[in-house]
Design a protein around this motif. Sequence first.
Motif, PDB file in Angstrom:
ATOM      1  N   ALA A   1       0.834  -1.204   0.000  1.00 32.35           N
ATOM      2  CA  ALA A   1       0.000   0.000   0.000  1.00 32.35           C
ATOM      3  C   ALA A   1       0.865   1.250   0.000  1.00 32.35           C
ATOM      4  N   GLU A   2       1.921   1.242   0.811  1.00 31.05           N
ATOM      5  CA  GLU A   2       2.788   2.413   0.905  1.00 31.05           C
ATOM      6  C   GLU A   2       3.517   2.678  -0.405  1.00 31.05           C
ATOM      7  N   ALA A   3       3.820   1.619  -1.152  1.00 28.84           N
ATOM      8  CA  ALA A   3       4.567   1.767  -2.401  1.00 28.84           C
ATOM      9  C   ALA A   3       3.668   1.881  -3.627  1.00 28.84           C
ATOM     10  N   ALA A   4       2.358   1.822  -3.448  1.00 27.01           N
ATOM     11  CA  ALA A   4       1.434   1.833  -4.586  1.00 27.01           C
ATOM     12  C   ALA A   4       1.581   3.107  -5.406  1.00 27.01           C
ATOM     13  N   ALA A   5       1.257   2.990  -6.703  1.00 24.76           N
ATOM     14  CA  ALA A   5       1.475   4.108  -7.622  1.00 24.76           C
ATOM     15  C   ALA A   5       0.415   5.186  -7.514  1.00 24.76           C
ATOM     16  N   THR A   6      -0.803   4.841  -7.118  1.00 20.31           N
ATOM     17  CA  THR A   6      -1.888   5.819  -7.074  1.00 20.31           C
ATOM     18  C   THR A   6      -2.571   5.779  -5.708  1.00 20.31           C
ATOM     19  N   PRO A   7      -3.205   6.892  -5.297  1.00 20.46           N
ATOM     20  CA  PRO A   7      -3.942   6.895  -4.036  1.00 20.46           C
ATOM     21  C   PRO A   7      -5.061   5.852  -4.011  1.00 20.46           C
ATOM     22  N   GLN A   8      -5.699   5.632  -5.150  1.00 20.81           N
ATOM     23  CA  GLN A   8      -6.782   4.657  -5.215  1.00 20.81           C
ATOM     24  C   GLN A   8      -6.267   3.239  -4.951  1.00 20.81           C
ATOM     25  N   GLU A   9      -5.150   2.895  -5.585  1.00 23.98           N
ATOM     26  CA  GLU A   9      -4.561   1.575  -5.356  1.00 23.98           C
ATOM     27  C   GLU A   9      -4.107   1.437  -3.915  1.00 23.98           C
ATOM     28  N   ALA A  10      -3.494   2.498  -3.375  1.00 22.73           N
ATOM     29  CA  ALA A  10      -3.049   2.460  -1.986  1.00 22.73           C
ATOM     30  C   ALA A  10      -4.232   2.269  -1.051  1.00 22.73           C
ATOM     31  N   GLY A  11      -5.329   2.994  -1.305  1.00 18.37           N
ATOM     32  CA  GLY A  11      -6.511   2.875  -0.452  1.00 18.37           C
ATOM     33  C   GLY A  11      -7.059   1.462  -0.430  1.00 18.37           C
ATOM     34  N   GLN A  12      -7.095   0.825  -1.599  1.00 14.87           N
ATOM     35  CA  GLN A  12      -7.588  -0.557  -1.659  1.00 14.87           C
ATOM     36  C   GLN A  12      -6.701  -1.502  -0.853  1.00 14.87           C
ATOM     37  N   LEU A  13      -5.392  -1.304  -0.937  1.00 13.41           N
ATOM     38  CA  LEU A  13      -4.472  -2.178  -0.221  1.00 13.41           C
ATOM     39  C   LEU A  13      -4.510  -1.934   1.284  1.00 13.41           C
ATOM     40  N   TYR A  14      -4.709  -0.689   1.698  1.00 15.22           N
ATOM     41  CA  TYR A  14      -4.870  -0.431   3.138  1.00 15.22           C
ATOM     42  C   TYR A  14      -6.144  -1.103   3.659  1.00 15.22           C
ATOM     43  N   ARG A  15      -7.179  -1.133   2.830  1.00 15.38           N
ATOM     44  CA  ARG A  15      -8.405  -1.825   3.223  1.00 15.38           C
ATOM     45  C   ARG A  15      -8.160  -3.328   3.342  1.00 15.38           C
ATOM     46  N   VAL A  16      -7.360  -3.882   2.434  1.00 18.62           N
ATOM     47  CA  VAL A  16      -7.032  -5.306   2.512  1.00 18.62           C
ATOM     48  C   VAL A  16      -6.275  -5.595   3.814  1.00 18.62           C
ATOM     49  N   ALA A  17      -5.310  -4.750   4.140  1.00 23.65           N
ATOM     50  CA  ALA A  17      -4.555  -4.927   5.388  1.00 23.65           C
ATOM     51  C   ALA A  17      -5.479  -4.793   6.594  1.00 23.65           C
ATOM     52  N   GLU A  18      -6.385  -3.821   6.550  1.00 25.98           N
ATOM     53  CA  GLU A  18      -7.339  -3.644   7.649  1.00 25.98           C
ATOM     54  C   GLU A  18      -8.210  -4.886   7.815  1.00 25.98           C
ATOM     55  N   ASN A  19      -8.680  -5.445   6.711  1.00 21.19           N
ATOM     56  CA  ASN A  19      -9.532  -6.637   6.787  1.00 21.19           C
ATOM     57  C   ASN A  19      -8.774  -7.837   7.353  1.00 21.19           C
ATOM     58  N   GLN A  20      -7.482  -7.952   6.998  1.00 23.83           N
ATOM     59  CA  GLN A  20      -6.680  -9.027   7.565  1.00 23.83           C
ATOM     60  C   GLN A  20      -6.568  -8.866   9.084  1.00 23.83           C
ATOM     61  N   ALA A  21      -6.340  -7.648   9.528  1.00 25.08           N
ATOM     62  CA  ALA A  21      -6.243  -7.397  10.965  1.00 25.08           C
ATOM     63  C   ALA A  21      -7.581  -7.643  11.662  1.00 25.08           C
ATOM     64  N   LEU A  22      -8.681  -7.378  10.992  1.00 25.35           N
ATOM     65  CA  LEU A  22      -9.995  -7.637  11.583  1.00 25.35           C
ATOM     66  C   LEU A  22     -10.266  -9.138  11.691  1.00 25.35           C
TER      67      LEU A  22
ATOM     68  N   ASP B   1      -7.766 -11.430  12.264  1.00 19.43           N
ATOM     69  CA  ASP B   1      -6.904 -11.902  13.348  1.00 19.43           C
ATOM     70  C   ASP B   1      -7.177 -11.175  14.663  1.00 19.43           C
ATOM     71  N   LEU B   2      -7.626  -9.942  14.572  1.00 19.82           N
ATOM     72  CA  LEU B   2      -8.067  -9.116  15.689  1.00 19.82           C
ATOM     73  C   LEU B   2      -7.011  -8.932  16.791  1.00 19.82           C
ATOM     74  N   PRO B   3      -5.822  -8.455  16.444  1.00 16.72           N
ATOM     75  CA  PRO B   3      -4.869  -8.101  17.499  1.00 16.72           C
ATOM     76  C   PRO B   3      -5.334  -6.894  18.310  1.00 16.72           C
ATOM     77  N   ALA B   4      -6.261  -6.125  17.738  1.00 20.27           N
ATOM     78  CA  ALA B   4      -6.837  -4.974  18.435  1.00 20.27           C
ATOM     79  C   ALA B   4      -8.318  -4.877  18.072  1.00 20.27           C
ATOM     80  N   ILE B   5      -9.154  -4.662  19.080  1.00 19.80           N
ATOM     81  CA  ILE B   5     -10.600  -4.539  18.873  1.00 19.80           C
ATOM     82  C   ILE B   5     -10.951  -3.058  18.793  1.00 19.80           C
ATOM     83  N   PRO B   6     -11.550  -2.600  17.697  1.00 17.70           N
ATOM     84  CA  PRO B   6     -11.991  -1.202  17.631  1.00 17.70           C
ATOM     85  C   PRO B   6     -13.212  -0.985  18.523  1.00 17.70           C
ATOM     86  N   LEU B   7     -13.188   0.078  19.322  1.00 13.94           N
ATOM     87  CA  LEU B   7     -14.274   0.333  20.269  1.00 13.94           C
ATOM     88  C   LEU B   7     -15.004   1.643  20.000  1.00 13.94           C
TER      89      LEU B   7
END
Length: 485
Positions: free
Chosen positions: A425-446, A448-454
């Motif tokens: 995501a950090e190395a992605a060429a466009t903001p749109q591509e980066a946004g999609q990859l950050y969402r993928v990373a967020e979904n992976q964390a959700l 495994d849930l190392p942190a619960i959003p409150l």
Amino acid sequence: MRSRLLAVLAVAVIALGGCSAQEPARPGALAVGLVEPGTLLPADVDDPAGLLVTGALWTPLADYDPVSGRVTPRAAASITSPDRVTWTVKLRAGGRFHDGSPVTAKSYVDTWRTIAGEHWAATPVLTESLRAKDISAPDDATIRITLDRPANQVPAWLSAPGLAPLPASVLASGDWTGFARHPVGNGPFRLDGDWQPGTGGTLRRVPPSAGHPDEVDLRVGDPVEQYDAVRDGDLDLTTSVPGERHDAMHADFTDRHLMWALPRAGYLVFPASATRFADATVRHSLALGADRGALANGPLAHQADPAKALLPPSSAPGERTGTCRPCTFDPAAAQSLLGQARFTGPVPLYSDLGGDGWTRTLASGLARTLGVPVTAKQRPSAGPVDGPSTVELKLVSPSPADVLGELAELAGYSDAGFTGDLAAAEAAATPQEAGQLYRVAENQALRDLPAIPLWTGHGHAVWGPRVHDVRATPFGGVDLAELTG
């Protein structure tokens, strides 16, 4: 930001002794109420009142919208890179500090070097996020930044209000306390005289602008009294609505109130040392058993919303729809998951001083829902803990990389897929591509849930009938420069 967790919603407030007794604003001026800022040194501000005042005194290099990835240049004319490794910032011509000295590229470079060497709120933006190999000023209008890897989040990091330039005089003296009493910025307002703790100060527009007030009287006081003063016509606008006035706000100020996302969010984080909670099924049970509405309406006093995702609105890329499954309150599913995991407790919940109020409410709610012992405890000053910890993140940049990275660091979470998605995501060429990859990373964390959003924080403002064009942003609060009245 990583390594900057603070637990809390406790804000020290100094009362005015009754806003209704105050003098009305002078002609051409607006009277604005706020609580006492923590500091007016921009690099160390992490509270809404401080962001409001410093946002009026300084103009950032750019505004960054995490939803669209759009960069709006402000003090900068452009922020560009051919390869996402070498970045060039071109400054607008004619920038000056309120003391008359020019704002140059060297002003930024020298300020950032100072910030990097201090332990201020904005320090991690430079030392942990940007991680530049070199920052230089080849001429007065150009900042050159060379990174240690490709990163598309540079405009987001450079938009952090804490990276505002400081005059050469204070950089030479190092008198941060004195400077915070009388800050000198490059923004649309200057402070007339010193800031008076417990009272406030007067902002004067530089230069005057037709249709906008030339003067803003900032008045420090009790939020309840300020709310009533606006309602009674003795104050033009106040930038906080206390919980006890929250329900009345919609009737008292039908079309004259505003809520906006703040850069703060609360989580329940599972450190690697809490081995009894290594099973993701147990963590999901706790997530589904958390009554976030009870937190928002109870100890958080209507100053927060139940979390809908891991990333708070102030840092979330792309449009968000719906609520993540681990963010929902589902007692039956929570009990079922706990039974599947054969987990019988106990559950210690650790908190820092200041966050113990909402931690106790969370603990008692989880105990009722799950039927296991859940106890709120003070986090020890040193050493590992054997259970999850409540954490409030106070963000100083809108980059989603900072939120995801800090949560992973707090939990010791090192899933290869998550780490790879963050890097991509950090190395992605466009903001749109980066946004999609950050969402993928967020979904992976959700998953495994190392942190619960409150919860996620929000700000409030209410205003009188002569005030118009009230807008707010997460990292600046109400835009005082855009007010008309």
